[in-house]
Design an enzyme around this catalytic site. Structure first.
Site, short mmCIF file in Angstrom:
data_model
loop_
_atom_site.label_atom_id
_atom_site.label_comp_id
_atom_site.label_asym_id
_atom_site.label_seq_id
_atom_site.Cartn_x
_atom_site.Cartn_y
_atom_site.Cartn_z
N ALA A 23 40.38 68.97 -12.63
CA ALA A 23 40.21 67.52 -12.65
C ALA A 23 41.23 66.78 -11.80
CB ALA A 23 40.31 67.02 -14.10
N SER A 64 11.15 86.30 33.34
CA SER A 64 12.34 85.46 33.26
C SER A 64 12.03 83.98 33.48
CB SER A 64 13.35 85.87 34.32
OG SER A 64 13.75 87.19 34.08
N ARG A 74 48.10 66.00 -2.83
CA ARG A 74 48.80 66.68 -1.74
C ARG A 74 47.84 67.22 -0.69
NH1 ARG A 74 52.10 70.47 -5.75
NH2 ARG A 74 50.42 69.77 -7.12
N LYS A 134 16.83 81.56 16.07
CA LYS A 134 16.78 80.79 14.83
C LYS A 134 15.42 80.96 14.18
CE LYS A 134 14.96 77.01 14.10
NZ LYS A 134 14.38 75.66 13.98
N ARG A 187 2.60 78.49 36.85
CA ARG A 187 3.55 77.91 37.81
C ARG A 187 2.80 77.62 39.09
NH1 ARG A 187 6.11 83.89 38.72
NH2 ARG A 187 4.76 84.48 40.44
C1 UD1 Z 1 50.85 74.25 -11.77
C2 UD1 Z 1 51.83 74.65 -12.88
C3 UD1 Z 1 52.95 75.48 -12.25
C4 UD1 Z 1 52.37 76.69 -11.55
C5 UD1 Z 1 51.30 76.27 -10.53
C6 UD1 Z 1 50.54 77.50 -10.04
C7 UD1 Z 1 51.85 72.97 -14.68
C8 UD1 Z 1 52.54 71.79 -15.24
N1 UD1 Z 1 52.34 73.47 -13.55
O1 UD1 Z 1 51.53 73.39 -10.87
O2 UD1 Z 1 53.86 75.91 -13.26
O3 UD1 Z 1 53.41 77.41 -10.90
O4 UD1 Z 1 50.34 75.40 -11.12
O5 UD1 Z 1 49.64 77.20 -9.03
O6 UD1 Z 1 50.89 73.44 -15.26
N2 UD1 Z 1 44.63 69.45 -13.26
C9 UD1 Z 1 43.76 68.79 -14.08
N3 UD1 Z 1 44.16 67.64 -14.69
C10 UD1 Z 1 45.41 67.14 -14.54
C11 UD1 Z 1 46.31 67.83 -13.71
C12 UD1 Z 1 45.90 68.97 -13.08
O7 UD1 Z 1 42.62 69.23 -14.25
O8 UD1 Z 1 45.69 66.10 -15.16
C13 UD1 Z 1 44.17 70.68 -12.59
C14 UD1 Z 1 44.17 70.59 -11.07
O9 UD1 Z 1 42.90 70.19 -10.58
C15 UD1 Z 1 44.49 72.02 -10.63
C16 UD1 Z 1 45.27 72.59 -11.81
O10 UD1 Z 1 45.06 71.72 -12.92
O11 UD1 Z 1 43.33 72.81 -10.44
C17 UD1 Z 1 46.76 72.67 -11.52
O12 UD1 Z 1 47.25 71.38 -11.18
P1 UD1 Z 1 48.25 71.18 -9.97
O13 UD1 Z 1 48.53 69.74 -9.84
O14 UD1 Z 1 47.79 71.90 -8.78
O15 UD1 Z 1 49.56 71.91 -10.57
P2 UD1 Z 1 50.75 72.52 -9.74
O16 UD1 Z 1 51.68 71.43 -9.35
O17 UD1 Z 1 50.24 73.39 -8.67
MG MG Z 2 48.34 73.75 -7.91
#
Ligand code: UD1
Ligand code: MG
Length: 490
Positions: free
Chosen positions: A46, A424, A51, A370, A459
């Protein structure tokens, strides 16, 4: 709905090895019974993907031509986990559709606000409340995960642990949560932003895969707060909460490759590279030859049979199946195509969706095919476009032949029979049929059907004017001289 599982393989190592370890199914053992425990996997997908700097959620970005999230669902299915709760937020509908690969029963839960990974897990509260033995939390942004660490985590729960975290060693731990381990026990996970200088030097990281005792999960999860650098509810805080309540928490190491997370475009490219390396390696071990494997790009579903040779710089889009002994020469681009045994493609060929090459057929340099069936042994060797067509077995299509399939509004079909010869630089204006054994003279524009065994000219006839060349040449020289004089006089 609570899933029941057939007995599955048991992995006996503490450290999950290189992903190639032998798994021996054991019948009617205590361990095997443990794997009959029910399991719910919760995929977190979610997040805002800030980033990633993208117009869509990062879990929709493709790895090997397929949304990242679909790779995660298939990994769960390959570990015989069929009950999946998917937590969606940003691009909820699209993410849910992409996760619906058919491999597992995926139920979507909406996380209204993005308040952290623990908050996300609780969005699937209704699923957790159904009462599973094992809860596995996986992240939608770790698409290289395989069945091995999932099985290991569950086995560790069955051995009596309350929380199992899959970790990995990495040279660059920046951004990951650090695993704080003492005497084999996992004491805490510290998020990068909250870690001290000393903790940041730890290279053992949280891979984002966590297994929780399903009977106690809600009791633990409900205690997580948000007093940290990001003001989020961190799932990683679960470790300290469980320990403070006398529970058992462990970390198990898995290969870094499987747990690499995708937060930025640079990490996406790195994950693609790892995926490609892994799949090329598997295919080569299965009998496919690649001269320069690092230059061959595969799609998630590329099927290459034994004794297929892939030359350098070949790109496979989705939906390609190549049968035994076929050769894909250098610099070819192949998508949605079926290449049968012994056929050859390229160099510099493009096969688009619906290209179906018969056994030993040849499609050579600078040809595009294709939505066309090419019969056994037929040859399309140079500079040709064959689209919305069929070419019979044994036919030879000359250089520069074009099937003119489009009238600007509609597409039309060209049917070329068996053992024909198309001279051709011919244009075959569809809809048109060339009968078996027919011969089309080079440079023809064919607008009407050609019966079997007929010769067709489309042709202007050639004319010969004896002795006329010197006369013309003299006239041209005179014109050139006149132009020069005029310029000098200016
Ligand atoms: C997270 C971990 C970190 C780990 C890393 C591995 C936590 C707090 N941190 O950090 O320890 O080393 O993953 O890849 O768990 N997501 C939601 N809802 C939210 C926030 C995030 O569904 O409110 C989902 C994101 O879509 C994603 C996953 O959770 O698929 C991880 O979130 P992300 O923000 O990527 O966490 P990291 O900073 O990578
Ligand atoms: Mg992550």
């Amino acid at each position: 709905m609570i899933g029941r599982f057939a007995p599955v393989a048991i992995c006996c190592r503490k450290r999950i090895g290189d992903g190639h370890e032998k798994m021996r199914p054991k019948k009617n053992t205590k361990e095997n019974k443990s794997m009959e425990r029910t399991c719910l996997a919760i995929i977190l997908a979610a997040g805002e993907s800030t980033r990633m700097k993208s117009a869509m959620s990062k879990v929709l970005h493709p790895v090997a031509g397929r949304p990242m999230i679909a790779h995660v669902v298939d990994a769960l299915a390959s570990a015989s986990i069929s009950d999946v709760a998917l937590v969606v937020g940003r691009d909820a509908d699209t993410v849910a559709a992409a996760a619906n690969t058919g491999a597992a029963t995926v139920t979507a839960f909406l996380q209204q606000e993005r308040l952290g990974t623990a908050h996300a897990v609780l969005a699937a509260r209704a699923a957790i409340e159904k009462g599973y033995d094992d809860i596995l939390v996986v992240f939608g942004d770790t698409p290289l995960i395989t069945a091995a660490p999932l099985r290991t985590a569950r086995k560790s729960l069955a051995e009596g642990n309350d929380v199992v975290v899959i970790g990995f060693e990495t040279a660059d731990p920046t951004g990951y949560g650090r695993l704080i381990v003492e005497n084999g026990e996992l004491l805490a996970i510290r998020e990068h932003k909250d870690a001290s200088e000393e903790e940041r030097r730890i290279t053992y990281c949280n891979g984002g895969l966590m297994a929780i005792d399903g009977r106690k999960a809600l009791e633990f999860l409900d205690r997580i707060g948000n007093a940290n650098a990001k003001g989020e509810y961190y799932l990683t805080d679960l470790v300290e909460i469980v320990r403070s309540r006398g529970g058992r928490t462990v970390a198990v190491e898995a290969p870094e490759e499987e747990l690499t997370g995708c937060n930025t475009r640079a990490e996406l490219a790195y994950i693609e590279r790892l995926w490609q390396q892994r799949r090329r390696h598997e295919l080569m071990l299965a009998g496919v030859s690649m001269i320069a494997p690092e230059t061959v790009f595969l799609a998630w579903d590329t099927e290459l049979a034994q004794d297929v040779l892939v030359e350098p710089n070949v790109v496979f889009g989705p939906g390609v199946r190549v049968e035994n002994g076929a050769v894909i020469h250098a610099f070819s681009h192949v998508e949605g195509a079926h290449i049968r045994a012994g056929a050859t493609v390229g160099p510099f060929a493009r096969l688009r969706p619906g290209a179906d090459l018969g056994p030993k057929a040849k499609v050579g340099n600078f040809c595009e095919v294709k939505k066309a069936e090419i019969g056994a042994g037929a040859k399309i060797n140079h500079l040709t476009y064959i689209g919305d067509a069929s070419v019979g077995a044994g036919s030879n299509i000359g250089a520069g032949t074009i099937t003119c399939n489009y009238d600007g509004v509609n597409k039309h079909v060209t049917r070329i029979g068996e053992n024909t010869f198309i001279g051709s630089n011919s244009s075959l204006v569809a809809p048109v049929t060339i009968g078996d054994g027919a011969l089309v003279a080079s440079g023809s524009v064919i607008t009407e059907d050609v019966p079997a065994d007929a010769v067709a000219f489309g042709r202007a006839r050639q004319e010969i004017k004896p002795g006329r060349a010197p006369v013309l040449r003299e006239r041209y020289e005179a014109e050139k001289a006149a132009r020069k004089r005029a310029k000098a006089a200016e």
